[in-house]
Write an enzyme that holds these catalytic residues in place. Structure first.
Site, PDB file in Angstrom:
ATOM      1  N   ARG A 121       0.817  -1.231   0.000  1.00  0.00           N
ATOM      2  CA  ARG A 121       0.000   0.000   0.000  1.00  0.00           C
ATOM      3  C   ARG A 121       0.850   1.280   0.000  1.00  0.00           C
ATOM      4  NH1 ARG A 121      -3.425  -2.680   3.760  1.00  0.00           N
ATOM      5  NH2 ARG A 121      -5.182  -3.599   2.646  1.00  0.00           N
ATOM      6  N   LYS A 143       2.926  11.870 -10.303  1.00  0.00           N
ATOM      7  CA  LYS A 143       2.087  11.054 -11.189  1.00  0.00           C
ATOM      8  C   LYS A 143       2.846   9.786 -11.543  1.00  0.00           C
ATOM      9  CE  LYS A 143      -0.880  14.309 -13.628  1.00  0.00           C
ATOM     10  NZ  LYS A 143      -1.184  14.883 -14.944  1.00  0.00           N
ATOM     11  N   GLU A 185       9.327  19.093 -23.744  1.00  0.00           N
ATOM     12  CA  GLU A 185       8.621  19.431 -22.498  1.00  0.00           C
ATOM     13  C   GLU A 185       9.060  20.807 -21.978  1.00  0.00           C
ATOM     14  OE1 GLU A 185       6.059  17.776 -21.406  1.00  0.00           O
ATOM     15  OE2 GLU A 185       6.276  15.732 -22.160  1.00  0.00           O
ATOM     16  N   GLU A 237      -4.437  17.811  -9.930  1.00  0.00           N
ATOM     17  CA  GLU A 237      -4.975  18.180 -11.241  1.00  0.00           C
ATOM     18  C   GLU A 237      -6.483  18.424 -11.210  1.00  0.00           C
ATOM     19  OE1 GLU A 237      -3.151  16.208 -14.665  1.00  0.00           O
ATOM     20  OE2 GLU A 237      -4.998  16.581 -15.768  1.00  0.00           O
ATOM     21  N   ARG A 241      -3.003  22.387 -12.879  1.00  0.00           N
ATOM     22  CA  ARG A 241      -2.056  21.334 -13.289  1.00  0.00           C
ATOM     23  C   ARG A 241      -2.404  20.797 -14.677  1.00  0.00           C
ATOM     24  NH1 ARG A 241       0.869  16.521  -9.800  1.00  0.00           N
ATOM     25  NH2 ARG A 241       2.038  15.702 -11.577  1.00  0.00           N
ATOM     26  N   ASN A 245      -0.786  19.587 -19.532  1.00  0.00           N
ATOM     27  CA  ASN A 245      -1.205  18.684 -20.610  1.00  0.00           C
ATOM     28  C   ASN A 245      -1.244  19.386 -21.967  1.00  0.00           C
ATOM     29  OD1 ASN A 245      -1.563  16.613 -18.758  1.00  0.00           O
ATOM     30  ND2 ASN A 245      -3.674  17.240 -18.315  1.00  0.00           N
ATOM     31  N   HIS A 265       7.701   9.941 -26.905  1.00  0.00           N
ATOM     32  CA  HIS A 265       6.688  10.793 -26.273  1.00  0.00           C
ATOM     33  C   HIS A 265       6.938  12.286 -26.553  1.00  0.00           C
ATOM     34  CE1 HIS A 265       3.733  12.237 -23.452  1.00  0.00           C
ATOM     35  NE2 HIS A 265       4.666  12.867 -22.740  1.00  0.00           N
TER      36      HIS A 265
HETATM   37  N1  GLY Z   1       3.263  15.609 -16.828  1.00  0.00           N
HETATM   38  C1  GLY Z   1       2.087  16.270 -16.447  1.00  0.00           C
HETATM   39  C2  GLY Z   1       1.907  16.384 -14.977  1.00  0.00           C
HETATM   40  O1  GLY Z   1       2.789  16.024 -14.236  1.00  0.00           O
HETATM   41  O2  GLY Z   1       0.870  16.820 -14.534  1.00  0.00           O
END
Ligand code: GLY
Length: 361
Positions: A121, A143, A185, A237, A241, A245, A265
């Site tokens: 967990r 994430k 990025e 998000e 956040r 995207n 990517h």
């Molecule tokens: N890569 C997008 C984020 O971390 O929200």
């Protein structure tokens, strides 16, 4: 050395950016996750080089290190790989307080992070990114997750690391194509928050692509600062956040339909940003200079500006499976000007098709 603190409501950690930081990995991890043992999972492509250096650094700090390697490539960011990681963790009976360290790019960080989020967990997780893309984006913000046949990152969790250790010197060993993907990025961060960064990327592209340490370190620092600010404003998000995207609704559809591995990517994100800015222009949200400038900088660093793509129908079907869909509507992050974006969910399919045609070879 630069250290950027990520202060969240229930968690705080540092992103340590230090030339030579890999050699100090053990000490840095020990300061936040002391234990007799740890697990180190490396991308297979660097396991015999950076992986050995990371293991030695952890052993010097007194850890007994359980080692694992992941097959490189987005096609291995799967639940099957996570199952293998569980087997190793269970086989060595790694305890709940022992840290799990991901050494590699975004695929490694996301996959190992998902195993760390779910094994017992949740165990302490350390990100040690070795690609520019992972340094400036995926290693920061918690994430983690995997792809499933239906689409990218559709299974995952938020599991913040206990520390992120970035050693920009390791980028010298990276194929230039991977560096370019990281720059995609960085261009995204510029487009959503700081237009001056676009000029810097364009101006310094030669030293960046030949890995001049000071120039790279400063780029990483500026980009981590942008990412940190966004994550601190909206960890889960539910708001800003989503701006991260930008380009990704298009990019994920490209990756899902063209097949993982054909385009990396960052290359898909570069194409996605061109398409999204063309869409914003078409909707009258920004001037024509926005898509022109983005395309210019993307081309200047050697990223693709067009690609062979499947039919609009297939691309739209892939988009509709994206996790950014809300209430059945596609959500797009679209620029108002360079450095500022908004989220729109009222875009007609015809406008989306027109945007696809902007990047279709
Ligand atoms: N890569 C997008 C984020 O971390 O929200």
């Amino acid at each position: 050395m630069a250290s950027i603190a990520i202060e969240l409501p229930h968690h705080r950690y540092d992103v340590v950016i230090e030339a030579g930081g890999l050699e100090r990995l053990g000490e840095t991890v020990r300061a936040v996750a002391p234990h007799r043992e740890c697990a180190l999972f490396s991308d297979g492509a660097i396991a015999d080089s950076l992986g050995v250096r990371a293991r030695d650094a952890l052993e010097r700090a007194g850890y007994r290190v359980a080692l694992g390697r992941l097959e490189p490539g987005e096609e291995h960011k799967t639940l099957e790989t996570v199952r293998d990681l569980y087997d190793l963790l269970l086989g060595t009976r790694l305890e709940r307080r022992a840290p799990v360290i991901a050494l590699g790019g975004g695929v490694t960080g996301d996959t190992v992070g998902f195993a760390a989020a779910t094994y017992l967990r949740g165990v302490p997780f350390v990100q040690c990114p070795t690609t520019l893309l992972a340094m400036v984006d995926s290693s920061v913000g918690g994430k983690v997750g995997v792809n499933v046949p239906q689409g990218k990152n559709l299974v995952g969790a938020f599991h913040q690391p206990v520390v992120v250790v970035i050693d920009p010197l390791v980028l010298g060993t990276l194929p230039v194509r991977e560096l370019r993907c990281g720059l995609a990025e960085c261009i995204k961060h510029a487009a959503i928050r700081d237009a001056s960064l676009l000029d810097l990327i364009e101006r310094d592209r030669a030293p960046l692509l030949s890995c001049v340490p000071d120039v790279l370190t400063e780029l990483v620092r500026r980009n981590v600062a942008i990412k940190a600010a966004v994550v601190m404003a909206d960890e889960r998000e539910s708001g800003v956040r989503a701006h991260l995207n930008f380009g990704h609704t298009f990019a994920h559809a490209i990756e899902t339909t063209v097949g993982y591995g054909e385009l990396l990517h960052g290359e898909a994100v570069a194409l996605g940003m061109i398409a999204a800015s063309a869409l914003a222009r078409r909707l009258g949200m920004c001037g024509g200079e926005v898509p022109v400038r983005l395309r210019e900088v993307i081309a200047a660093v050697g990223l693709p500006t067009s690609a062979e793509l499947p039919s609009d129908e297939r691309l739209l079907a892939a988009m509709s499976l994206d996790k950014k869909v809300a209430g059945g509507r596609l959500r797009f992050v679209l620029p108002e000007r360079l450095g500022s974006v908004v989220v729109r969910d009222d875009v007609a399919a015809g406008d989306v098709s027109a945007a696809w045609s902007e990047i279709r070879a």
